[in-house]
Design a protein around this motif. Structure first.
Motif, PDB file in Angstrom:
ATOM      1  N   ALA A 195       0.829  -1.208   0.000  1.00  0.00           N
ATOM      2  CA  ALA A 195       0.000   0.000   0.000  1.00  0.00           C
ATOM      3  C   ALA A 195       0.859   1.252   0.000  1.00  0.00           C
ATOM      4  O   ALA A 195       0.552   2.232  -0.696  1.00  0.00           O
ATOM      5  N   GLU A 196       1.961   1.236   0.775  1.00  0.00           N
ATOM      6  CA  GLU A 196       2.861   2.395   0.813  1.00  0.00           C
ATOM      7  C   GLU A 196       3.544   2.594  -0.538  1.00  0.00           C
ATOM      8  O   GLU A 196       3.687   3.730  -1.016  1.00  0.00           O
ATOM      9  N   ALA A 197       3.963   1.492  -1.151  1.00  0.00           N
ATOM     10  CA  ALA A 197       4.605   1.585  -2.463  1.00  0.00           C
ATOM     11  C   ALA A 197       3.631   2.138  -3.502  1.00  0.00           C
ATOM     12  O   ALA A 197       4.007   2.973  -4.338  1.00  0.00           O
ATOM     13  N   ALA A 198       2.382   1.690  -3.451  1.00  0.00           N
ATOM     14  CA  ALA A 198       1.369   2.194  -4.387  1.00  0.00           C
ATOM     15  C   ALA A 198       1.075   3.664  -4.131  1.00  0.00           C
ATOM     16  O   ALA A 198       0.905   4.453  -5.079  1.00  0.00           O
ATOM     17  N   THR A 199       1.039   4.051  -2.861  1.00  0.00           N
ATOM     18  CA  THR A 199       0.826   5.460  -2.518  1.00  0.00           C
ATOM     19  C   THR A 199       1.942   6.325  -3.073  1.00  0.00           C
ATOM     20  O   THR A 199       1.693   7.382  -3.679  1.00  0.00           O
ATOM     21  N   ASN A 200       3.180   5.886  -2.886  1.00  0.00           N
ATOM     22  CA  ASN A 200       4.334   6.654  -3.379  1.00  0.00           C
ATOM     23  C   ASN A 200       4.314   6.767  -4.898  1.00  0.00           C
ATOM     24  O   ASN A 200       4.608   7.832  -5.459  1.00  0.00           O
ATOM     25  N   ARG A 201       3.966   5.672  -5.563  1.00  0.00           N
ATOM     26  CA  ARG A 201       3.945   5.692  -7.027  1.00  0.00           C
ATOM     27  C   ARG A 201       2.854   6.614  -7.538  1.00  0.00           C
ATOM     28  O   ARG A 201       3.069   7.384  -8.490  1.00  0.00           O
ATOM     29  N   LEU A 203      -3.783   9.487  -0.115  1.00  0.00           N
ATOM     30  CA  LEU A 203      -3.598  10.751  -0.825  1.00  0.00           C
ATOM     31  C   LEU A 203      -4.784  11.689  -0.634  1.00  0.00           C
ATOM     32  O   LEU A 203      -4.641  12.898  -0.752  1.00  0.00           O
ATOM     33  N   VAL A 204      -5.947  11.122  -0.348  1.00  0.00           N
ATOM     34  CA  VAL A 204      -7.078  11.956   0.055  1.00  0.00           C
ATOM     35  C   VAL A 204      -6.750  12.631   1.385  1.00  0.00           C
ATOM     36  O   VAL A 204      -6.972  13.840   1.569  1.00  0.00           O
ATOM     37  N   ASN A 205      -6.187  11.860   2.302  1.00  0.00           N
ATOM     38  CA  ASN A 205      -5.823  12.396   3.613  1.00  0.00           C
ATOM     39  C   ASN A 205      -4.740  13.474   3.506  1.00  0.00           C
ATOM     40  O   ASN A 205      -4.701  14.405   4.315  1.00  0.00           O
ATOM     41  N   GLU A 206      -3.870  13.342   2.514  1.00  0.00           N
ATOM     42  CA  GLU A 206      -2.809  14.326   2.306  1.00  0.00           C
ATOM     43  C   GLU A 206      -3.313  15.576   1.591  1.00  0.00           C
ATOM     44  O   GLU A 206      -2.595  16.568   1.506  1.00  0.00           O
ATOM     45  N   GLY A 207      -4.527  15.523   1.060  1.00  0.00           N
ATOM     46  CA  GLY A 207      -5.058  16.667   0.345  1.00  0.00           C
ATOM     47  C   GLY A 207      -4.720  16.687  -1.128  1.00  0.00           C
ATOM     48  O   GLY A 207      -5.003  17.669  -1.820  1.00  0.00           O
ATOM     49  N   MET A 208      -4.118  15.599  -1.631  1.00  0.00           N
ATOM     50  CA  MET A 208      -3.797  15.533  -3.051  1.00  0.00           C
ATOM     51  C   MET A 208      -5.025  15.165  -3.885  1.00  0.00           C
ATOM     52  O   MET A 208      -5.162  15.585  -5.031  1.00  0.00           O
ATOM     53  N   LEU A 209      -5.882  14.338  -3.301  1.00  0.00           N
ATOM     54  CA  LEU A 209      -7.109  13.904  -3.959  1.00  0.00           C
ATOM     55  C   LEU A 209      -8.296  14.290  -3.083  1.00  0.00           C
ATOM     56  O   LEU A 209      -8.142  14.543  -1.886  1.00  0.00           O
ATOM     57  N   VAL A 210      -9.468  14.327  -3.693  1.00  0.00           N
ATOM     58  CA  VAL A 210     -10.707  14.543  -2.942  1.00  0.00           C
ATOM     59  C   VAL A 210     -11.667  13.429  -3.322  1.00  0.00           C
ATOM     60  O   VAL A 210     -11.646  12.917  -4.437  1.00  0.00           O
ATOM     61  N   ARG A 211     -12.518  13.034  -2.344  1.00  0.00           N
ATOM     62  CA  ARG A 211     -13.467  11.975  -2.623  1.00  0.00           C
ATOM     63  C   ARG A 211     -14.790  12.303  -1.933  1.00  0.00           C
ATOM     64  O   ARG A 211     -14.849  12.407  -0.707  1.00  0.00           O
ATOM     65  N   ILE A 267      -6.437   1.903 -10.574  1.00  0.00           N
ATOM     66  CA  ILE A 267      -5.149   1.832  -9.885  1.00  0.00           C
ATOM     67  C   ILE A 267      -4.779   0.388  -9.607  1.00  0.00           C
ATOM     68  O   ILE A 267      -3.621  -0.021  -9.772  1.00  0.00           O
ATOM     69  N   ALA A 268      -5.753  -0.417  -9.213  1.00  0.00           N
ATOM     70  CA  ALA A 268      -5.496  -1.837  -8.947  1.00  0.00           C
ATOM     71  C   ALA A 268      -4.994  -2.545 -10.202  1.00  0.00           C
ATOM     72  O   ALA A 268      -4.019  -3.305 -10.155  1.00  0.00           O
ATOM     73  N   ASP A 269      -5.652  -2.293 -11.335  1.00  0.00           N
ATOM     74  CA  ASP A 269      -5.245  -2.922 -12.590  1.00  0.00           C
ATOM     75  C   ASP A 269      -3.891  -2.400 -13.060  1.00  0.00           C
ATOM     76  O   ASP A 269      -3.039  -3.167 -13.528  1.00  0.00           O
ATOM     77  N   GLU A 270      -3.704  -1.099 -12.955  1.00  0.00           N
ATOM     78  CA  GLU A 270      -2.472  -0.471 -13.440  1.00  0.00           C
ATOM     79  C   GLU A 270      -1.254  -0.923 -12.641  1.00  0.00           C
ATOM     80  O   GLU A 270      -0.173  -1.159 -13.209  1.00  0.00           O
ATOM     81  N   TYR A 271      -1.418  -1.063 -11.330  1.00  0.00           N
ATOM     82  CA  TYR A 271      -0.298  -1.402 -10.464  1.00  0.00           C
ATOM     83  C   TYR A 271      -0.211  -2.893 -10.161  1.00  0.00           C
ATOM     84  O   TYR A 271       0.747  -3.341  -9.524  1.00  0.00           O
ATOM     85  N   GLY A 272      -1.220  -3.662 -10.593  1.00  0.00           N
ATOM     86  CA  GLY A 272      -1.209  -5.090 -10.346  1.00  0.00           C
ATOM     87  C   GLY A 272      -1.378  -5.441  -8.877  1.00  0.00           C
ATOM     88  O   GLY A 272      -0.697  -6.334  -8.359  1.00  0.00           O
ATOM     89  N   ILE A 273      -2.274  -4.720  -8.203  1.00  0.00           N
ATOM     90  CA  ILE A 273      -2.508  -4.944  -6.780  1.00  0.00           C
ATOM     91  C   ILE A 273      -3.993  -5.186  -6.541  1.00  0.00           C
ATOM     92  O   ILE A 273      -4.826  -4.960  -7.425  1.00  0.00           O
ATOM     93  N   ALA A 274      -4.339  -5.645  -5.350  1.00  0.00           N
ATOM     94  CA  ALA A 274      -5.730  -5.888  -5.008  1.00  0.00           C
ATOM     95  C   ALA A 274      -6.474  -4.557  -4.868  1.00  0.00           C
ATOM     96  O   ALA A 274      -5.895  -3.541  -4.477  1.00  0.00           O
ATOM     97  N   ARG A 275      -7.757  -4.595  -5.173  1.00  0.00           N
ATOM     98  CA  ARG A 275      -8.542  -3.368  -5.094  1.00  0.00           C
ATOM     99  C   ARG A 275      -8.557  -2.763  -3.693  1.00  0.00           C
ATOM    100  O   ARG A 275      -8.442  -1.530  -3.564  1.00  0.00           O
ATOM    101  N   PRO A 276      -8.704  -3.550  -2.607  1.00  0.00           N
ATOM    102  CA  PRO A 276      -8.652  -2.942  -1.270  1.00  0.00           C
ATOM    103  C   PRO A 276      -7.331  -2.223  -1.001  1.00  0.00           C
ATOM    104  O   PRO A 276      -7.306  -1.173  -0.349  1.00  0.00           O
ATOM    105  N   THR A 277      -6.237  -2.780  -1.531  1.00  0.00           N
ATOM    106  CA  THR A 277      -4.930  -2.127  -1.357  1.00  0.00           C
ATOM    107  C   THR A 277      -4.887  -0.819  -2.135  1.00  0.00           C
ATOM    108  O   THR A 277      -4.364   0.193  -1.656  1.00  0.00           O
ATOM    109  N   ALA A 278      -5.444  -0.847  -3.345  1.00  0.00           N
ATOM    110  CA  ALA A 278      -5.499   0.366  -4.146  1.00  0.00           C
ATOM    111  C   ALA A 278      -6.331   1.436  -3.452  1.00  0.00           C
ATOM    112  O   ALA A 278      -5.984   2.627  -3.468  1.00  0.00           O
ATOM    113  N   ARG A 279      -7.425   1.001  -2.839  1.00  0.00           N
ATOM    114  CA  ARG A 279      -8.281   1.962  -2.138  1.00  0.00           C
ATOM    115  C   ARG A 279      -7.543   2.607  -0.962  1.00  0.00           C
ATOM    116  O   ARG A 279      -7.698   3.797  -0.697  1.00  0.00           O
TER     117      ARG A 279
END
Length: 216
Positions: free
Chosen positions: A11-17, A56-64, A38-50
Motif C-alpha cells: 500500500a505504501e509503495a502504491a501510494t508513493n507511485r 492521498l485523500v488524507n494528504e489533500g492531493m485527492l478529494v473523494r 489503480i489496482a489494474d495499473e499497479y497489479g494490486i488488489a482493489r482494497p490495497t489500491a483503495r
C-alpha cells in the motif's frame, strides 16, 4: 554500521507511485482516479489500491465525495494565494532566522548544486522536486522543527500546483540561476531588506503565474 533497508508495504509503495505520478503531471486537475484502475495499473488488489488512494485523500492531493471515486484536487486562485501566503510567512521567517544566526548553509548549497546538476534536463518532475528541496532546505536551516513540519505539509500542495504548468521560471534562463541568486543573497552580505525583497518577489512571481494560469 550498516543500516537496514526500510520495509515498505504494498500500500505504501502504491501510494508513493501514485503521488509521484501526480507530481509528474500524469493526471489532469479534477481527473477521476478509480480504485479499480489503480489496482489494474499497479497489479494490486482493489482494497490495497483503495488504501493508497485514501492516503492521498488524507494528504489533500485527492478529494473523494461519499459514494464517488476520488478525483485530483482542483485549485482556484483564492486557494493558491492562501497557500502562498502561508508559504511566504514560513520562508521569510526562516530567511530572517538564517541571516540572524549565521548558521551553516551546507544543505542549501547542496540543493543548489542539485539544481545545477539538472543541466538541460527537461524532466519536469525532477525540476519541481529540486525546486521543492531548495526551499525546504532553507526552511530547515531556519531551525524551527515546527515550521519545518508545517512547511512539509504545504509542500505537497505546492508540488501538485507546480505539476499543472510546465514552463515556469521567468527571471533566469534556468531554475538553477534563479535559485542560485537567492542562495548568494542569503549566504552573502546582502541586507535583510534586500533579501526579503528578492525572496518576496520570487514567491509572488510564482503565485501570480499560477493564478494567471488558473484564471485563464
Amino acid at each position: 554500521m550498516n543500516r537496514p533497508l526500510q520495509t515498505v508495504t504494498v500500500a505504501e509503495a502504491a501510494t508513493n507511485r501514485l503521488r509521484d505520478s501526480l507530481f509528474a503531471g500524469h493526471f489532469k486537475s479534477g481527473e477521476e482516479i478509480k480504485d479499480t484502475h489503480i489496482a489494474d495499473e499497479y497489479g494490486i488488489a482493489r482494497p490495497t489500491a483503495r488504501i493508497a488512494v485514501q492516503h492521498l485523500v488524507n494528504e489533500g492531493m485527492l478529494v473523494r465525495e461519499p459514494g464517488y471515486s476520488a478525483r485530483v484536487r482542483t485549485f482556484d486562485p483564492a486557494q493558491v494565494r492562501d497557500i502562498f501566503r502561508v508559504r511566504k510567512l514560513i520562508e521569510l521567517d526562516a530567511v530572517r532566522a538564517v541571516k540572524a544566526s549565521g548558521v551553516a548553509l551546507d544543505g542549501v548549497r547542496r540543493a543548489v548544486d542539485d539544481l545545477a546538476g539538472l543541466g538541460d534536463d527537461l524532466d519536469w518532475a525532477r525540476i519541481a522536486e529540486a525546486d521543492a528541496a531548495f526551499h525546504k532546505s532553507v526552511v530547515d536551516a531556519g531551525g524551527s522543527s515546527r515550521l519545518s513540519a508545517y512547511f512539509e505539509g504545504i509542500t505537497k500542495e505546492i508540488r501538485l500546483l507546480l505539476a499543472l504548468p510546465k514552463e515556469h521560471y521567468g527571471r533566469g534562463s534556468s531554475p538553477f540561476e534563479e535559485h542560485e541568486e537567492l542562495f548568494l543573497l542569503l549566504a552573502g552580505d546582502a541586507t535583510m531588506k534586500q533579501l526579503e525583497k528578492a525572496w518576496t518577489y520570487h514567491l509572488d512571481e510564482s503565485c501570480d503565474f499560477l493564478v494567471r494560469r488558473l484564471s485563464a
